[in-house]
Motif scaffolding. Structure first.
Motif: not given
Length: 200
Positions: A23-50
């Motif tokens: 779980l934590l490994s996947l969490f770290l990946f999704f945080v890394y990916m969302s901040f790498l690919k999206y703006s702060l607002k969009n990364s929150v919108l992407y990650f929150l449902p996960i």
């Protein structure tokens, strides 16, 4: 002296194994990916449902089952107990894939392959208790590799280290660790191939 070294090795292995849980490994990946690919607002919108559809429910499920005695520990080392865990995680992932499809109009490739990995591990579980820690960290290495090859290689080294700790802690035999890693390698190669095809 040898006993102290053995105790230190066991404690270090436990810290590594606990920290790099699936779980934590996947969490770290999704945080890394969302901040790498999206703006702060969009990364929150992407990650929150996960977080709300997968990570939080799975954590709550694990804690509840450990407290009620249905699971021996948070690792769910027992092969029989693992069956319901696989089903629950897969159900959460299916809900997320459906939610994302109806909301954004596409199938999340990462989640689709997490689902494939879960099914492969569930099938394997009928014959051998494959290491989930090893499998998920190998797959996370592939996810990182698709974004950054250096990070992918670093995480692959972490996955190998995690596999070794699972053997030291006697949570898995070498065969179970190799089985988990082997299943994840096959799923990872398939994911990387599909990822390249979708990018072209």
């Amino acid at each position: 002296m040898e006993e102290k070294q053995s105790s230190l090795l066991h404690k270090t292995s436990r810290i590594i194994s606990d920290f790099f849980n699936p779980l934590l490994s996947l969490f770290l990946f999704f945080v890394y990916m969302s901040f790498l690919k999206y703006s702060l607002k969009n990364s929150v919108l992407y990650f929150l449902p996960i977080l709300l559809i997968i990570i939080a429910p799975v954590m709550a499920w694990l804690v509840w089952n450990v407290r009620t005695g249905r699971y021996t520990n948070m690792d769910v080392s027992n092969r029989v107990q693992r069956k319901s865990l696989y089903v629950f995680i897969a159900t959460c992932v299916v809900f997320y894939i459906a939610f994302n499809y109806f909301r954004n109009g596409y199938v999340d490739l990462v989640m689709l392959f997490i689902l494939i990995l879960l099914f492969a591990l569930q099938i394997s579980n009928f014959f051998i208790k494959s290491s989930m820690h090893t499998a998920f960290n190998v797959f996370v290495a592939a996810l990182f590799f698709a974004l950054d090859q250096t990070m992918g290689m670093v995480w692959l080294a972490i996955a190998i280290l995690v596999g070794i700790t699972r053997i030291i802690l006697k949570r898995h035999t070498p065969k179970e660790v190799f089985m988990g890693g082997g299943i994840a390698l096959m799923v990872s190669f398939l994911y990387l191939y599909c990822n390249i095809q979708f990018q072209h």
